[in-house]
Scaffold this motif. Structure first.
Motif, PDB file in Angstrom:
ATOM      1  N   THR A   7      40.430   9.912   8.138  1.00 51.75           N
ATOM      2  CA  THR A   7      41.256   9.421   9.237  1.00 51.75           C
ATOM      3  C   THR A   7      42.276  10.487   9.617  1.00 51.75           C
ATOM      4  N   ASN A   8      42.845  10.337  10.786  1.00 53.53           N
ATOM      5  CA  ASN A   8      43.801  11.346  11.236  1.00 53.53           C
ATOM      6  C   ASN A   8      45.010  11.450  10.305  1.00 53.53           C
ATOM      7  N   PRO A   9      45.633  10.345   9.876  1.00 55.99           N
ATOM      8  CA  PRO A   9      46.755  10.494   8.941  1.00 55.99           C
ATOM      9  C   PRO A   9      46.354  11.197   7.641  1.00 55.99           C
ATOM     10  N   THR A  10      45.186  10.870   7.102  1.00 58.20           N
ATOM     11  CA  THR A  10      44.734  11.513   5.869  1.00 58.20           C
ATOM     12  C   THR A  10      44.462  12.993   6.092  1.00 58.20           C
ATOM     13  N   ALA A  11      43.834  13.317   7.225  1.00 64.56           N
ATOM     14  CA  ALA A  11      43.546  14.720   7.536  1.00 64.56           C
ATOM     15  C   ALA A  11      44.838  15.515   7.696  1.00 64.56           C
ATOM     16  N   ARG A  12      45.818  14.922   8.347  1.00 62.58           N
ATOM     17  CA  ARG A  12      47.110  15.608   8.494  1.00 62.58           C
ATOM     18  C   ARG A  12      47.737  15.873   7.135  1.00 62.58           C
ATOM     19  N   ARG A  13      47.688  14.877   6.270  1.00 58.79           N
ATOM     20  CA  ARG A  13      48.290  15.048   4.944  1.00 58.79           C
ATOM     21  C   ARG A  13      47.588  16.149   4.166  1.00 58.79           C
ATOM     22  N   LEU A  14      46.267  16.187   4.237  1.00 57.81           N
ATOM     23  CA  LEU A  14      45.537  17.233   3.531  1.00 57.81           C
ATOM     24  C   LEU A  14      45.887  18.603   4.102  1.00 57.81           C
ATOM     25  N   PHE A  15      45.970  18.698   5.407  1.00 56.99           N
ATOM     26  CA  PHE A  15      46.278  19.971   6.054  1.00 56.99           C
ATOM     27  C   PHE A  15      47.680  20.446   5.666  1.00 56.99           C
ATOM     28  N   LEU A  16      48.636  19.535   5.654  1.00 60.40           N
ATOM     29  CA  LEU A  16      49.998  19.900   5.265  1.00 60.40           C
ATOM     30  C   LEU A  16      50.069  20.242   3.778  1.00 60.40           C
ATOM     31  N   THR A 271      34.025  21.147   4.494  1.00 62.40           N
ATOM     32  CA  THR A 271      35.017  20.956   3.445  1.00 62.40           C
ATOM     33  C   THR A 271      34.276  20.976   2.110  1.00 62.40           C
ATOM     34  N   THR A 272      34.910  20.536   1.054  1.00 63.89           N
ATOM     35  CA  THR A 272      34.268  20.462  -0.259  1.00 63.89           C
ATOM     36  C   THR A 272      34.473  19.079  -0.847  1.00 63.89           C
ATOM     37  N   GLU A 273      33.644  18.746  -1.809  1.00 65.90           N
ATOM     38  CA  GLU A 273      33.801  17.447  -2.490  1.00 65.90           C
ATOM     39  C   GLU A 273      35.171  17.373  -3.170  1.00 65.90           C
ATOM     40  N   ALA A 274      35.589  18.480  -3.772  1.00 66.13           N
ATOM     41  CA  ALA A 274      36.897  18.493  -4.436  1.00 66.13           C
ATOM     42  C   ALA A 274      38.016  18.239  -3.441  1.00 66.13           C
ATOM     43  N   MET A 275      37.893  18.778  -2.232  1.00 64.32           N
ATOM     44  CA  MET A 275      38.930  18.583  -1.228  1.00 64.32           C
ATOM     45  C   MET A 275      38.956  17.134  -0.741  1.00 64.32           C
ATOM     46  N   LEU A 276      37.795  16.510  -0.624  1.00 65.73           N
ATOM     47  CA  LEU A 276      37.739  15.108  -0.225  1.00 65.73           C
ATOM     48  C   LEU A 276      38.376  14.226  -1.298  1.00 65.73           C
ATOM     49  N   ASP A 277      38.120  14.554  -2.560  1.00 62.33           N
ATOM     50  CA  ASP A 277      38.750  13.801  -3.649  1.00 62.33           C
ATOM     51  C   ASP A 277      40.268  13.973  -3.602  1.00 62.33           C
ATOM     52  N   ARG A 278      40.700  15.177  -3.321  1.00 58.42           N
ATOM     53  CA  ARG A 278      42.143  15.432  -3.250  1.00 58.42           C
ATOM     54  C   ARG A 278      42.769  14.627  -2.110  1.00 58.42           C
ATOM     55  N   ALA A 279      42.095  14.630  -0.969  1.00 54.81           N
ATOM     56  CA  ALA A 279      42.622  13.920   0.201  1.00 54.81           C
ATOM     57  C   ALA A 279      42.817  12.434  -0.089  1.00 54.81           C
ATOM     58  N   ALA A 280      41.919  11.872  -0.892  1.00 51.55           N
ATOM     59  CA  ALA A 280      41.986  10.436  -1.175  1.00 51.55           C
ATOM     60  C   ALA A 280      43.160  10.067  -2.063  1.00 51.55           C
ATOM     61  N   SER A 281      43.732  11.049  -2.766  1.00 48.58           N
ATOM     62  CA  SER A 281      44.797  10.730  -3.722  1.00 48.58           C
ATOM     63  C   SER A 281      46.152  11.314  -3.339  1.00 48.58           C
ATOM     64  N   LEU A 282      46.273  11.869  -2.140  1.00 49.91           N
ATOM     65  CA  LEU A 282      47.539  12.481  -1.752  1.00 49.91           C
ATOM     66  C   LEU A 282      48.614  11.428  -1.506  1.00 49.91           C
ATOM     67  N   PRO A 283      49.840  11.688  -1.923  1.00 49.78           N
ATOM     68  CA  PRO A 283      50.933  10.748  -1.673  1.00 49.78           C
ATOM     69  C   PRO A 283      51.410  10.844  -0.230  1.00 49.78           C
ATOM     70  N   ALA A 284      52.255   9.919   0.161  1.00 45.18           N
ATOM     71  CA  ALA A 284      52.871   9.978   1.486  1.00 45.18           C
ATOM     72  C   ALA A 284      53.714  11.244   1.582  1.00 45.18           C
ATOM     73  N   PRO A 285      53.823  11.825   2.759  1.00 48.79           N
ATOM     74  CA  PRO A 285      54.597  13.058   2.894  1.00 48.79           C
ATOM     75  C   PRO A 285      56.083  12.825   2.739  1.00 48.79           C
ATOM     76  N   SER A 286      56.805  13.896   2.479  1.00 54.71           N
ATOM     77  CA  SER A 286      58.257  13.834   2.445  1.00 54.71           C
ATOM     78  C   SER A 286      58.774  13.399   3.815  1.00 54.71           C
ATOM     79  N   SER A 287      59.834  12.619   3.821  1.00 49.11           N
ATOM     80  CA  SER A 287      60.408  12.145   5.088  1.00 49.11           C
ATOM     81  C   SER A 287      61.476  13.092   5.628  1.00 49.11           C
ATOM     82  N   ARG A 288      61.675  14.207   4.949  1.00 51.02           N
ATOM     83  CA  ARG A 288      62.703  15.154   5.385  1.00 51.02           C
ATOM     84  C   ARG A 288      62.356  15.747   6.750  1.00 51.02           C
ATOM     85  N   VAL A 289      63.343  15.889   7.593  1.00 45.00           N
ATOM     86  CA  VAL A 289      63.181  16.589   8.861  1.00 45.00           C
ATOM     87  C   VAL A 289      63.115  18.081   8.562  1.00 45.00           C
TER      88      VAL A 289
END
Length: 398
Positions: A7-16, A271-289
């Protein structure tokens, strides 16, 4: 088989996450910690524009709040754990990558041989051996130390005097190396006096270098097309990138996945299987500006930034837009996984002068977000070396 879907939110989190911005670290921003950041990013672009802080300093500060410019100078000029060369632009690159840059030296030299005679002042090729001998005999030199009797007045970005062109050619082709800077001026010396022997003596086959460049690019992007992978280091050609992706896909080293863009469309990427696994477990991003450099690697590909984040960021100069024209060095501002606006701020004496903040469409600036923005502006003052902040009237725009 159904392709994996992000999903777009998950993809953004992985990219960041891959760009060290999901949860920037709290390290010292110097020594080994800074080397870890540089390695994680792959390189950091160098730029001379310094309205608030230089691009490379702001990029590193965004990942390590304690970073100060002298730390990067130490890394390159003293520790020799980074070297200066070219990706898509001038950059500081981890020293351990140096053996892989030999292919880039060769390919850059071939391109320069083809293109520079028509776009540079005449007679620069006549200076190559003279410059090399001068560096060998006298040590580190800058463009001020060569071309004594040449006309040095420039009429544009690339209108260098012949000896300056020769210096840049020799650097881009790997025959000399940047040993240090004074201010922002580069000084060059022979590679054997700059590059540690453990890296200088290593040789790799072209195919091994292409495989390395593509694999390392994917590790740092998380997901990408073959063209985006080739563009990361600008070592592999577009044809080599397509061939590598086809082979790696057949060997199951990589997989295809559908990535949701900001507008809901799907874009097929590798992408890679490892990257997909990582994306599934990423926490919410920091809320800092966060205030970012316009040259931040997360924003480097403007088209990708617009597709993934819905953020149309262009550096525009003298563009007659009826609605709004942003200046050359307006800073993108993010919170969490979303771009929330653009900041026009610059250093004036000992103060940061904030001229304007434009929220993105649909982004409100309530009390908490405003406080976060003000706190980030105050924090960046430590990097800029300022002691106060001035806000122009009506700086908060609608």
């Amino acid at each position: 088989m159904t392709r994996p879907f992000l999903t777009n939110p998950t993809a953004r989190r992985l990219f960041l996450d891959r760009h060290l911005l999901l949860h920037p670290g709290s390290g010292s921003g110097k020594g080994h910690d800074l080397e870890t950041v540089l390695d994680g990013l792959g390189f950091v672009q160098i730029d001379s524009v310094n309205t608030l802080a230089r691009a490379h300093d702001l990029i590193l500060w965004s990942r390590r709040g304690q970073y100060r410019p002298s730390a990067l100078e130490t890394l390159v000029a003293r520790r020799r754990t980074g070297f200066e060369h070219w990706t898509h632009d001038a950059a500081v690159i981890p020293m351990r990558f140096y053996p892989m840059w030999r292919l880039k030296f060769e390919r850059d030299e071939a391109r320069m041989r083809t293109r520079w005679p028509a776009s540079r002042r005449e007679n620069w090729e006549d200076e190559l051996e003279t410059i090399l001998k001068h560096v060998a005999d006298h040590g580190a030199v800058s463009s001020l130390d060569v071309g004594e009797n040449e006309e040095k007045k420039s009429s544009g970005w690339w209108d260098w005097h012949p000896s300056k062109t020769a210096l840049e050619y020799l650097w881009r082709s790997g025959r000399i190396a940047v040993c240090h800077r004074r201010g922002f001026r580069k000084y060059y010396d022979l590679p054997e006096r700059v590059i540690p022997q453990e890296y200088l003596s290593v040789r790799r086959e072209d195919a091994e270098i292409v495989d390395w460049a593509m694999s390392e690019a994917l590790e740092r992007l998380g997901f990408a097309t073959s063209g985006e992978l080739a563009a990361f280091f600008e070592i592999a050609s577009r044809d080599e990138a397509r061939a590598w992706c086809a082979a790696a896909l057949a060997e199951r080293r990589i997989v295809e996945a559908d990535i949701e863009m900001a507008n809901g469309a799907r874009r097929r990427c590798f992408t890679t299987e490892a990257m997909l696994d990582r994306a599934a477990s990423l926490p919410a991003p920091s809320s800092r500006v966060r205030i970012l450099s316009p040259f931040d690697p997360v924003l480097r590909d403007r088209a990708r930034t617009e597709r993934l984040f819905g953020f149309r960021f262009r550096i525009e100069i003298f563009v007659p837009e009826a609605k709004r024209t942003y200046g050359y060095y307006v800073f993108p501002v993010m919170q969490g996984e979303r771009p929330i606006g653009r900041l026009d701020a610059r250093r004036v004496g000992q103060a940061i002068r904030v001229r304007a903040f434009w929220p993105e469409a649909g982004e409100r600036v309530g009390k908490a977000r405003r406080a976060g923005l003000l706190a980030e502006i105050a924090r960046i003052g430590k990097l800029a070396g300022t002691t106060s902040v001035e806000f122009l009237e009506d700086w908060m725009r609608a």
